[in-house]
Scaffold this motif. Structure first.
Motif, PDB file in Angstrom:
ATOM      1  N   GLY A  92       0.876  -1.270   0.014  1.00 38.61           N
ATOM      2  CA  GLY A  92       0.158  -0.030   0.070  1.00 38.61           C
ATOM      3  C   GLY A  92       0.816   1.246  -0.148  1.00 38.61           C
ATOM      4  N   SER A  93       2.125   1.013   0.210  1.00 39.29           N
ATOM      5  CA  SER A  93       2.870   2.081  -0.011  1.00 39.29           C
ATOM      6  C   SER A  93       3.691   2.430  -1.116  1.00 39.29           C
ATOM      7  CB  SER A  93       4.234   2.219   1.244  1.00 39.29           C
ATOM      8  OG  SER A  93       4.940   1.055   0.811  1.00 39.29           O
ATOM      9  N   GLY A  94       3.644   1.363  -1.937  1.00 35.72           N
ATOM     10  CA  GLY A  94       4.386   1.314  -3.215  1.00 35.72           C
ATOM     11  C   GLY A  94       3.610   1.659  -4.415  1.00 35.72           C
ATOM     12  N   TYR A  95       4.049   1.036  -5.430  1.00 33.43           N
ATOM     13  CA  TYR A  95       3.431   1.438  -6.850  1.00 33.43           C
ATOM     14  C   TYR A  95       3.288   0.195  -7.656  1.00 33.43           C
ATOM     15  CZ  TYR A  95       2.877   5.824  -8.789  1.00 33.43           C
ATOM     16  OH  TYR A  95       2.230   7.075  -9.392  1.00 33.43           O
ATOM     17  N   SER A  96       3.011  -1.037  -7.007  1.00 35.52           N
ATOM     18  CA  SER A  96       2.765  -2.157  -7.977  1.00 35.52           C
ATOM     19  C   SER A  96       1.509  -1.976  -8.690  1.00 35.52           C
ATOM     20  CB  SER A  96       2.839  -3.331  -6.965  1.00 35.52           C
ATOM     21  OG  SER A  96       1.828  -3.356  -5.994  1.00 35.52           O
ATOM     22  N   SER A  97       1.638  -2.420  -9.845  1.00 32.70           N
ATOM     23  CA  SER A  97       0.437  -2.143 -10.746  1.00 32.70           C
ATOM     24  C   SER A  97      -0.519  -3.276 -10.545  1.00 32.70           C
ATOM     25  CB  SER A  97       0.935  -2.014 -12.160  1.00 32.70           C
ATOM     26  OG  SER A  97       1.421  -3.354 -12.589  1.00 32.70           O
TER      27      SER A  97
END
Ligand code: C2E
Ligand code: CA
Ligand code: CA
Length: 565
Positions: free
Chosen positions: A467-472
């Motif tokens: 939830g902190s990152g940017y995984s698509s």
């Protein structure tokens, strides 16, 4: 933030792209009860429809082989689009080997032709739409609503994107701090405080209106970060800002100070850029004659401190100044909590500098690659500890260790981990691996391959800080993970308002979709625990149960578990 999940009355629209009319008809028939449907005969038509901003599509069902523009080409084109929101795409194919290529191109899921299982199709569509919307909601929360700037994670992510795009571009890192902000808050009330922050965000962006690059965030209460293109001097740039702020807030004595690190050294981490700017800024705290301070490398103490840590690392490893602590994780879905596993967390007991927190050295060692050595050491210690506990208590406590981004690119990673478990007679499930979500966001392909190998060996992978990152979305549905670890910020905010609580539910929803257990970390209170339990969260880690403790103290948790068994 609109919550469409609650809004069940609205039928979402699905775009079906297939050159064969019979296929369009079958799918249209299957979906029409639940969705509005639109149709396109080839990629070109579909692209035009998707670009039309007046219609919102929640999902695209895409055939791969079509005349004019095929499915692959459309996927490729969609990947490059930034000016409109691309809905998730489910690829329809009779050919299994097309999957890898479509995943690379961003497809979220697959349906195999022929369409003889309408219920499966409906369920897939529904879940992909849900998942995508959950994720968008989580993202929407990434803006600091007060100042309109980005949150820290997203700010760094945007810098990374700029760096990828224009690595030679010279930029300056700026930090702005409002002097005595807490006093303002006390004297004039929170509302006025909020207004000051809001105005500052607004006006700062205004100061750099004509720069090519200007992105900002508000990492903590009264501190602002800006990344802008390089300028030789800043005289006049902020002129008027103070007066204007005093005028609109009606606080005549309001004052801020600014630290600038010019032409940043790109070999340093982004955090370091802003640390430098902040150090410059701190130099003029209380100095009312200056408002701007420039970072100066030569005279920087913190740099020296970092240098010291780097120099001391080897001897610290030798002298065992690094100690591995363990924090228990409990499963909470049964009547009483059960000790489930632990996380290994490093501590540095420096003979002269005292206890150093990982926050001070992990990012530093991550930025220069030294982390690999340290992590290997932690894995070794953790493995040996699992073995010890097994011998002492006849009880296995699986331990998860942190795996940094750089570790994943170590060609010997798999070999090292296998050697560790064999030396300590462990099963691979006993040594779990935590990989932070942001590691998944760039060079995902290499990472996925490595992770796949590790999972084939039997290791279990936890996605950390989710939830902190940017995984698509496509990455989420296709990367192999075994556990989802929710970022601590969700828990921290959970009791603040309904919206934040909703976000926790969304994360739990996503974990359910992926069919993996979800760990909440940073749980400190009974209230948080109860709320999470009600939402169906499986595992808890946090001060509520215990802080990370040295292995001797951890024994007590094992004994307690055995007694209660
Ligand atoms: P992380 O992996 O997200 O670890 C969780 C952090 O949250 C730990 O901080 C832990 O002590 C803290 N924590 C746990 N429960 C609570 C709680 O209830 N409330 C609060 N406020 N905090 C809680 P720690 O040990 O300071 O580690 C910070 C970060 O440093 C870790 O975040 C991890 O990213 C990194 N780190 C620590 N040890 C290692 C290591 O051996 N290798 C690598 N690569 N990174 C490590
Ligand atoms: Ca972790
Ligand atoms: Ca974490």
């Amino acid at each position: 933030m609109e919550n469409f999940r609650m809004n069940t009355g609205i039928k979402r629209r699905v775009l079906i792209v297939d050159d064969e009319s019979i296929n369009r008809e079958i799918l249209g028939e299957i979906l029409k009860e639940k969705y509005e449907t639109s149709f396109a005969e080839n990629g070109k038509q579909a692209l035009a429809m998707l670009q039309d901003r007046t219609v919102h599509y929640s999902l695209v069902l895409l055939d791969l082989l079509m005349p004019e523009m095929d499915g692959y080409e459309l996927l490729e084109k969609l990947q490059m689009k930034e000016d409109f929101a691309v809905p998730p795409v489910i690829v329809m194919t009779a050919d299994g080997s097309a999957e890898v290529r479509s995943i690379r191109l961003g497809a979220a899921d697959f349906l195999t032709k022929p369409y003889d299982m309408p219920d499966v199709i409906k369920a897939r569509c529904e879940r992909i739409i849900e998942l995508y919307e959950d994720q968008s909601l989580i993202r929407a929360a990434e803006r600091d609503e007060l100042s309109g700037l980005y949150s820290r994670e997203f700010f760094y992510e945007y810098i990374r994107q700029i760096e990828d795009y224009a690595p030679d571009y010279r930029v300056d890192a700026i930090t702005l701090n409002i002097e005595h902000f807490h006093m303002l808050n006390e004297m004039f009330g929170r509302e006025v405080g909020d207004e000051v922050l809001r105005k500052t965000g607004e006006m700062l962006t205004e100061c750099f209106r004509d720069r090519k690059i200007c992105i900002g965030c508000r990492p903590i209460a009264d501190v602002f970060y800006l990344c802008v293109d390089h300028a030789e001097e800043y005289d006049g740039v902020f002129a008027g800002l103070q007066e204007e702020l005093a005028r609109v807030t009606k606080i005549p004595r309001i004052r801020f100070r600014i630290g600038i690190y010019q032409d940043v050294d790109k070999s340093l981490s982004y955090e370091t850029w802003f640390d430098h700017a902040k150090q410059a800024c701190d130099l003029i705290r209380g100095d009312y004659t200056r408002q701007i301070s420039y970072y100066n490398k030569e005279t920087n103490e913190k740099d020296l401190y970092r240098e010291r840590l780097i120099n001391d690392m080897d001897s610290a490893l030798k002298n065992k100044d690094f100690v591995v602590y363990f924090q228990p994780k409990y499963s909470i879905l049964e009547d009483r909590p059960h000790l489930r596993s632990a996380e290994a967390l490093i501590r540095w007991k420096h003979p002269e500098l005292g206890m150093i927190s990982p926050g001070d050295f992990i990012p530093l060692f991550e930025s220069n690659g030294l982390i690999q050595k340290l992590d290997n050491y932690v894995w070794q210690e953790a493995s040996a500890q699992i073995k010890k506990w097994k011998e002492e208590y006849g009880y296995s406590v699986p331990v998860s260790v942190n795996v940094s981004r750089i570790d994943i690119y170590d060609p010997e990673l798999e070999e090292k981990l296998l050697a560790l478990i064999s030396e300590n007679s462990l099963a691979p499930e006993e040594l779990m691996l935590e990989i932070t979500e942001s590691a998944y966001s760039n060079n995902a392909q290499g990472l996925i391959e490595t992770v796949n190998h590790l999972r084939e060996d039997g290791f279990r992978i936890e996605m950390d800080d989710f939830g902190s990152g940017y995984s698509s979305l496509n990455m989420l549905t296709t990367i192999p993970i075994d556990v989802l670890k929710m970022d601590m910020k969700f828990i921290r905010n959970m009791q603040k308002d309904e919206k934040s609580k909703k976000l926790v539910e969304l994360v739990i929803d996503i974990a359910r979709f992926l069919d993996v257990p979800v760990v909440a970390e940073g749980v400190e209170t009974e209230e948080q625990l109860q709320a999470l339990k009600e939402m169906g969260c499986d595992i808890i880690q946090g001060y509520y149960f215990s802080k990370p403790v040295p292995p001797e103290e951890f024994g007590a948790f094992i004994r307690k578990e055995l007694e209660e068994k």
